[in-house]
Design a protein around this motif. Structure first.
Motif, short mmCIF file in Angstrom:
data_model
loop_
_atom_site.label_atom_id
_atom_site.label_comp_id
_atom_site.label_asym_id
_atom_site.label_seq_id
_atom_site.Cartn_x
_atom_site.Cartn_y
_atom_site.Cartn_z
N VAL A 182 18.04 -16.99 29.39
CA VAL A 182 16.83 -16.21 29.62
C VAL A 182 16.80 -15.06 28.61
O VAL A 182 17.83 -14.45 28.33
CB VAL A 182 16.75 -15.67 31.06
N GLY A 183 15.63 -14.79 28.05
CA GLY A 183 15.56 -13.68 27.10
C GLY A 183 14.26 -13.65 26.34
O GLY A 183 13.23 -14.15 26.80
N PHE A 184 14.34 -13.09 25.13
CA PHE A 184 13.14 -12.85 24.34
C PHE A 184 13.42 -13.08 22.86
O PHE A 184 14.56 -12.98 22.40
CB PHE A 184 12.65 -11.41 24.52
N TRP A 185 12.36 -13.39 22.13
CA TRP A 185 12.35 -13.28 20.67
C TRP A 185 11.31 -12.24 20.33
O TRP A 185 10.17 -12.28 20.82
CB TRP A 185 11.97 -14.60 20.01
N LEU A 200 19.47 -13.31 24.20
CA LEU A 200 19.58 -14.25 25.31
C LEU A 200 20.74 -13.89 26.22
O LEU A 200 21.83 -13.54 25.75
CB LEU A 200 19.78 -15.67 24.79
N HIS A 201 20.50 -13.99 27.52
CA HIS A 201 21.55 -13.89 28.52
C HIS A 201 21.65 -15.22 29.25
O HIS A 201 20.71 -16.03 29.23
CB HIS A 201 21.26 -12.76 29.52
N PHE A 202 22.79 -15.46 29.90
CA PHE A 202 23.07 -16.75 30.55
C PHE A 202 23.41 -16.54 32.01
O PHE A 202 24.08 -15.56 32.38
CB PHE A 202 24.26 -17.43 29.85
N LEU A 203 22.95 -17.48 32.84
CA LEU A 203 23.36 -17.54 34.24
C LEU A 203 23.59 -18.99 34.61
O LEU A 203 22.72 -19.85 34.38
CB LEU A 203 22.30 -16.94 35.16
N LYS A 245 22.83 8.21 13.46
CA LYS A 245 23.18 7.46 12.25
C LYS A 245 22.57 6.07 12.37
O LYS A 245 22.35 5.57 13.47
CB LYS A 245 24.70 7.36 12.09
N PRO A 246 22.25 5.44 11.25
CA PRO A 246 21.65 4.11 11.30
C PRO A 246 22.52 3.13 12.06
O PRO A 246 23.75 3.12 11.90
CB PRO A 246 21.52 3.71 9.82
N ASP A 247 21.92 2.34 12.89
CA ASP A 247 22.64 1.35 13.67
C ASP A 247 21.66 0.22 13.99
O ASP A 247 20.46 0.37 13.84
CB ASP A 247 23.19 1.96 14.96
N SER A 248 22.17 -0.88 14.43
CA SER A 248 21.30 -1.99 14.81
C SER A 248 21.95 -2.75 15.93
O SER A 248 23.17 -2.69 16.14
CB SER A 248 21.04 -2.93 13.62
N TYR A 249 21.12 -3.47 16.69
CA TYR A 249 21.63 -4.26 17.80
C TYR A 249 21.72 -5.70 17.36
O TYR A 249 20.72 -6.32 17.07
CB TYR A 249 20.71 -4.12 19.01
N LYS A 250 22.92 -6.20 17.26
CA LYS A 250 23.13 -7.56 16.81
C LYS A 250 23.23 -8.47 18.04
O LYS A 250 24.23 -8.46 18.76
CB LYS A 250 24.40 -7.69 15.96
N SER A 251 22.18 -9.25 18.27
CA SER A 251 22.18 -10.12 19.43
C SER A 251 22.84 -11.46 19.12
O SER A 251 23.18 -12.18 20.02
CB SER A 251 20.75 -10.37 19.90
#
Length: 251
Positions: A182-185, A200-203, A245-251
């Protein structure tokens, strides 16, 4: 006269309740806070699980103190904790960041007896998306030859940056399990608002295994994509510290 007065009172009360509980638009992503606020370590609650459930039947997020991974499916809010345990959370539990929607698939596809890695699955989803400038909600039911997930937290103030917290994550490898992703783009231009790209997450079907997806091999998949034309964000009710500081979320 008394009956008229009571009728007027009910009208006023009804109007007040309508204003306090505006109708939920089922074509909208409802989000609490932003991914950039979470990156900066703002882990105090911005909404309750009860509110999350009112705003959507599927989605993801985390819990106050960065206490595990949130998975929202079928109107229930699950927590995949750092120790690997999965629980259904009470209505009064707080979240610092979430995104949810009432899911209605616009695009569907069934894949059978084909081993797809996470990268190949993403390419399949890329082909199914009709637009690259709108968000999509995603639910994928499948059989997984393997799946690697993670969870984090919880933390007490002063909170670490999300990138530092993730470096201490717990990782779990599962084999031959059925469940749902379940998740998003989201398009790249929304990257400071939510995680750009796939998140995405999983169950598992028995609701005993779950977390943030790191890798997988899926052999059978029922894919559903829901194109989303609108997004509603409620910012934190407390002053958030900025990302310095610059950062990003790496999914």
């Amino acid at each position: 006269m008394k009956k008229m007065f009571l009728a007027l009172c009910f009208i006023v009360l009804g109007s007040s309740l309508a204003l306090a509980n505006p109708a939920i638009d089922k074509e909208t992503i409802y989000q609490g806070a932003t991914i950039e606020a979470l990156l900066a370590g703002n882990y105090d609650g911005v909404a309750t699980v009860e509110k999350v459930k009112r705003q959507g039947t599927m989605g993801l997020g985390t819990f106050a103190g960065l206490d595990g991974e949130m998975i929202v499916l079928d109107g229930k809010v699950y927590k995949a904790a750092r120790d690997g345990k999965v629980t259904v959370e009470n209505d009064n539990v707080q979240t610092p960041f979430y995104a949810v929607k009432y899911f209605s698939a616009d695009i569907t596809k069934k894949i059978e007896a084909t081993d797809l890695s996470l990268d190949l699955l993403k390419k399949e989803l890329d082909q199914l998306r009709k637009r690259n400038d709108l968000p999509y909600a995603i639910i994928i039911k499948g059989k997984f030859k393997s799946i690697k997930v993670r969870s984090v937290g919880p933390y007490e103030p002063p909170y670490p940056l999300l990138s530092d917290a993730v470096s201490e994550q717990s990782v779990f490898d599962y084999s031959d399990v059925s469940g749902r992703l379940v998740g998003f783009w989201l398009p790249a231009y929304m990257g400071n608002t939510n995680a750009a790209g796939y998140h995405l997450h999983f169950l598992s079907d028995d609701a005993q295994k779950g977390g943030h997806v790191l890798n997988l091999v899926i052999t059978d998949a029922e894919i559903g994509l829901d194109e989303i034309p609108k997004m509603h964000i409620e910012f934190s009710p407390y002053p958030t510290k900025p990302l310095e500081k610059p950062d990003s979320y790496k999914s």
